[in-house]
Design an enzyme around this catalytic site. Structure first.
Site, PDB file in Angstrom:
ATOM      1  N   SER A 207       0.849  -1.189   0.000  1.00  0.00           N
ATOM      2  CA  SER A 207       0.000   0.000   0.000  1.00  0.00           C
ATOM      3  C   SER A 207       0.892   1.250   0.000  1.00  0.00           C
ATOM      4  CB  SER A 207      -0.934  -0.055   1.205  1.00  0.00           C
ATOM      5  OG  SER A 207      -1.993   0.837   1.059  1.00  0.00           O
ATOM      6  N   HIS A 467      -7.737  -5.522  -0.219  1.00  0.00           N
ATOM      7  CA  HIS A 467      -6.441  -4.892   0.007  1.00  0.00           C
ATOM      8  C   HIS A 467      -5.711  -5.647   1.123  1.00  0.00           C
ATOM      9  CE1 HIS A 467      -3.914  -1.513  -0.870  1.00  0.00           C
ATOM     10  NE2 HIS A 467      -3.960  -0.992   0.335  1.00  0.00           N
TER      11      HIS A 467
END
Ligand code: NAG
Ligand code: NAG
Ligand code: NAG
Length: 545
Positions: A207, A467
């Site tokens: 990320s 994610h």
């Protein structure tokens, strides 16, 4: 007789030198002095080693200074790394403040594997939107159990303390990125003392950590500190990474903490240095429009040309086009439903009326979309902004309303804008301007629980592959819990082997299971490895699916 005695003597010598060499593997010599780590069962830990002088007082909002202190006593390296001060999205409730300002450390983890005398190294940068997160949340038990890699986790400044910028040389910004870079230098210079191989360093992150890895690579001198790199679920091209108008935000921050009288950047910096760190970090709440949106109100910037010790002075896209970036093999990735991280937040029911935030989007779309998708500061006019918001809504929802029923289309919009299309664009840029290999994979294999369930606080909706679903199989995370399905265990091991093979490879080859990654550089089509619970497959694509 003589020969036999000689052999006995020799083998005695050999045995004793072997036993003596790691006499006390917890004790390590550094230029600063001796440190003592901790025996963690099947591995050794050497934690909270300072790589920079404390970024406090006069050093706040400045590039980090290399750590210079000499230890007279043995340094205690048994304390887990502290959290860098932050306004944390993953804490629920009114008060999200956590951590301390003096936090610039690295932590080293080394397997107890007597069959090797040195280890390749993984340098790790955690995620958290440049705003929050910490080394400790990224577990290392899987990697240590595998026994082939030394892991070094980097802590760096976050939020306003790490990234506030007036866009000029006075308050240049990118302090967090400069921290990361100094930490990478520390690793290169010191890891041999822990049994690490300085010539075999792989840098990874997820990320904002993945975007950080990519940003580090955009400096040509990165090739002096690392051999290869992987960006999981984020790269420098993603729209939430580079902040377009940091100056207004810096002065807004000043007004919130009582520096409203500052008329120029120097005065603002001076005044901000006189405030408490917790006041400055708590001001983040005033930049949130609702919930934790936008999730990155502070972050990396393109610095002024005349900023001393600037990290970057050009936009990542322009750097890639110029060809002036580190030539090391790189991989980038996305998950099929990465946007669950952001969309799931909208499913939480509001305390005030029991409705999902999502429903409010029907009336607030034009207000909120620019913050949700990070174009608030990049459009020339309000009309351009509204037009784009309407276009996005039309493309992904047509004439339907925002509701739990249209959740998947909203999630797809988040996935495309925040992760997937940035991956596609990055690949296209490197196909044209790259020199060293660039690989990519897409992961499609939903975890039983992940970030979607965490934020929505509900399990009645399938979120798909969210994610972190791939990354948490390498670095354990409480968001999903420690249990793995048998298919995930195989994938986890394949990922660990992938890291190991990548860092020791002499020709930049990268493999996952039976699949060899195909290079995108110079390729007429996009080369994407698809990883699912059934295995892996190389795809050649005109455009992403
Ligand atoms: C230890 O190192 C050897 C040699 O590199 C390797 O084959 C093995 O997988 C490692 N791990 C463990 C747990 O022994
Ligand atoms: C993302 O990329 C796809 C094609 O790969 C395109 O159809 C779509 O419009 C893009 N979305 C946005 C928001 O740019
Ligand atoms: C790269 O090296 C590996 C062994 O480390 C070998 O199997 C592979 O064929 C090599 N690839 C190329 C393209 O030379």
């Amino acid at each position: 007789m003589f020969a036999a005695r000689f052999i006995v003597l020799l083998s005695f010598y050999w045995l004793s030198s072997c036993a003596m060499d790691p006499a006390d593997p917890l004790l390590v010599d550094l230029p600063n002095g001796k440190l003592r780590g901790r025996d963690s069962g099947f591995y050794y830990s050497y934690e909270s080693l300072p790589y920079a002088e404390p970024p406090t007082g006069e050093l706040r909002f400045e590039a980090p200074q290399p750590y210079k202190q000499q230890w007279t006593d043995t340094f205690d390296a048994t304390q887990p790394p502290v959290t860098c001060m932050q306004w944390n999205q993953f804490t629920f409730g009114e008060d999200r403040l956590a951590g301390v300002e003096d936090c610039l450390t690295v932590s080293v983890y080394k397997p107890k594997n007597i069959s090797r005398s040195s280890f390749p190294v993984v340098a790790h940068m955690h995620g958290g939107a440049f705003m929050f997160g910490e080394a400790r949340q990224n577990g290392h038990e899987n990697m240590m159990r595998e026994g082939n890699l030394i892991l070094v986790k980097i802590s760096y400044r976050l939020g306003p303390l790490g990234f506030v910028s007036t866009g000029d040389a006075s308050l240049a910004g990118n302090f967090g990125l400069k921290d990361q870079r100094l930490a990478l230098l520390w690793i290169k210079q010191n890891i041999a003392s822990f049994g690490g191989e300085p010539e075999n360093i792989l840098v990874v992150g997820h990320s904002a950590g993945g975007a950080s890895v990519h940003l580090q690579m955009l400096r040509e001198d990165f090739s002096q500190v690392a051999k290869a790199a992987i960006s999981f679920g984020g790269n420098a091209i993603d729209p939430w990474v580079i902040h377009e108008s940091p100056r207004e935000r810096a002065f807004e921050l000043g007004r919130i903490v009582g520096c409203g009288q500052a008329s120029d950047s120097m005065q603002l910096k001076k005044c901000l240095k006189s405030k408490s760190a917790s006041e400055i970090v708590s001001a983040v709440r005033s930049f949130l429009v609702f919930s934790y949106v936008p999730f990155a109100p502070f972050g990396p910037v393109v610095e002024a040309e005349d900023a001393t010790e600037a990290f970057i002075t050009q936009h990542p896209i322009d750097i890639i086009k110029s060809g002036k970036f580190a030539q090391v093999p790189w991989a980038l990735t996305y998950n099929t439903e990465d946007g669950s991280y952001n969309a799931a937040v909208l499913l939480e029911k509001q305390a005030s009326n029991g409705r999902e935030l999502m429903v409010d989007l029907n009336d607030r779309w034009l207000d909120w979309a620019p913050y949700l998708f990070f174009y608030r500061d990049s459009m020339a006019t309000i009309k351009d902004m509204d037009d784009y918001s309407r276009k996005l809504r039309q493309e992904y929802l047509g004439d339907r309303r925002f509701s739990v029923e249209s959740y998947w289309d909203v999630q797809r919009l988040f996935t495309d804008v925040l992760y997937k299309n940035g991956t596609e664009l990055a690949l296209d840029l490197y196909r044209k301007h790259g020199k060293s290999p660039v690989y990519a994979f897409v992961y499609d294999n939903p975890a039983n629980t992940g970030v979607g369930q965490f934020f929505a606080k509900r399990t009645d909706i399938p979120f798909g592959t969210g994610h972190g679903d791939e990354y948490f199989l390498i670095f354990e995370n409480l968001v999903r819990g420690p249990e793995m399905r048998s298919d995930e265990e195989i994938i986890s091991r394949n990922f660990l082997h992938m890291l190991n093979d990548f860092v020791i490879s002499d020709n930049g080859t990268m493999t996952f299971g039976s699949c060899v990654f195909q290079d995108n550089v110079g390729s007429s089509k996009r080369q994407l490895l698809s990883i699912t619970r059934n295995g892996c497959e190389n795809l050649q694509l005109e455009s992403f699916l």
